[in-house]
Design an enzyme around this catalytic site. Structure first.
Site, short mmCIF file in Angstrom:
data_model
loop_
_atom_site.label_atom_id
_atom_site.label_comp_id
_atom_site.label_asym_id
_atom_site.label_seq_id
_atom_site.Cartn_x
_atom_site.Cartn_y
_atom_site.Cartn_z
N SER A 147 0.85 -1.18 0.00
CA SER A 147 0.00 0.00 0.00
C SER A 147 0.89 1.24 0.00
O SER A 147 2.09 1.16 0.29
CB SER A 147 -0.87 -0.01 1.26
OG SER A 147 -1.46 1.25 1.51
N TYR A 160 -3.20 -1.06 10.18
CA TYR A 160 -2.96 -1.33 8.76
C TYR A 160 -1.59 -0.82 8.34
O TYR A 160 -0.84 -1.52 7.63
CB TYR A 160 -4.06 -0.65 7.95
CG TYR A 160 -4.05 -0.96 6.47
CD1 TYR A 160 -4.55 -2.17 6.00
CD2 TYR A 160 -3.58 -0.04 5.55
CE1 TYR A 160 -4.57 -2.46 4.65
CE2 TYR A 160 -3.59 -0.31 4.19
CZ TYR A 160 -4.08 -1.52 3.74
OH TYR A 160 -4.09 -1.79 2.39
N LYS A 164 1.38 -3.16 6.69
CA LYS A 164 1.85 -2.99 5.32
C LYS A 164 3.33 -2.60 5.27
O LYS A 164 4.04 -2.98 4.33
CB LYS A 164 0.98 -1.97 4.59
CG LYS A 164 -0.44 -2.45 4.34
CD LYS A 164 -0.47 -3.75 3.54
CE LYS A 164 -1.89 -4.21 3.25
NZ LYS A 164 -1.92 -5.47 2.47
#
Length: 256
Positions: A147, A160, A164
């Site tokens: 990402s 998150y 990532k």
């Protein structure tokens, strides 16, 4: 080898986790259109069947495996099933992932850990399960779904962001471990890609997504087709000297 043949996947087998919808099913279809047979791994049988139907319409074979990527036993069994069915594994697209949009102070520890279990440990388990077949063949392509938040922070996305960033660095470590065996490992650093799964969120949270667009030089969010070319490049023979990299497909978001 002709230039166009460097991007062909005919005769190869691609494993796609989170293959039941969104970017997973789109990636599976793109890989199939390039010539690969597809293994779809996810937990939702109905979504897997829909994705498999799209693959078979291209003339390629599709195998459905219902499994949770964070379940070591299930993923190990899945790898055995794939090798039994196809005799090889050439491409692993580690796409399965989840998020939890809560602040550091609000997210329970168990939920923070769950995001890491799926996004990081899930990729670790699938790599461990499928890379031996690649090493034995002396060839493989592993693509982890990262990402823009692999390299940037964002409020309300701590779990998150952590996962990532870890995934991208995990890919770099794997690149060193597997490179001598002909196996490359790279990360796709995607911006927000609009799919049927998140289209309503984009519409109902204009302030959040508007800020992303504002700092994106191209001036928009991503579409599925924007990501597929990068995926195919990293999956193809053409990327044989590219490993340990994060390829940002973000309209320039991370350039500044």
């Amino acid at each position: 080898m002709r230039a166009i043949d460097r991007f062909a996947l005919k005769g190869q087998v691609a494993v796609v986790t989170g293959g039941g919808g969104g970017l997973g099913s789109a990636g599976a279809l793109a890989l199939a259109e390039a010539g690969a047979d597809i293994v779809l791994i996810a937990r939702n049988r109905a979504k897997l069947e829909a994705a498999a139907d799209a693959v078979t319409q291209t003339g390629r074979r599709a195998l459905i495996v219902e499994a949770d990527v964070a379940d070591e036993t299930a993923i190990s069994a899945a790898a055995g099933q794939v090798v039994d069915a196809f005799g090889r594994v050439d491409i692993l697209f580690n796409n399965a992932g989840i998020t939890d949009p809560r602040t550091v102070l609000d997210i329970p520890v168990a939920d923070f850990r769950h995001v890491q279990d799926v996004n990081v440990t899930g990729a670790f388990l699938t790599v461990r399960a499928f890379v031996p077949a690649m090493i034995a063949a002396g060839y493989g392509r592993i693509i982890n779904m990262g990402s823009i938040l692999s390299a940037r922070g964002m409020a309300n996305r701590a779990a998150y962001c952590a996962s990532k960033a870890a995934l991208a660095n995990f890919g770099q470590a794997c690149a060193f471990e597997f490179g001598a065996h002909g196996v490359t490992v790279n990360t796709l650093g995607a911006t927000v890609i609009v799919t049927d799964l998140n289209r309503d969120l984009v519409r109902t949270q204009p302030a959040l997504y508007g800020r992303i667009v504002e700092r994106t030089p191209i001036g928009r969010l991503g579409e599925i087709d924007d990501l597929m070319g990068a995926l195919l490049f990293l999956a193809a023979p053409a990327s044989g000297f590219v490993t340990g990299q994060t390829l940002f497909v973000d309209g320039g978001y991370t350039a500044g």
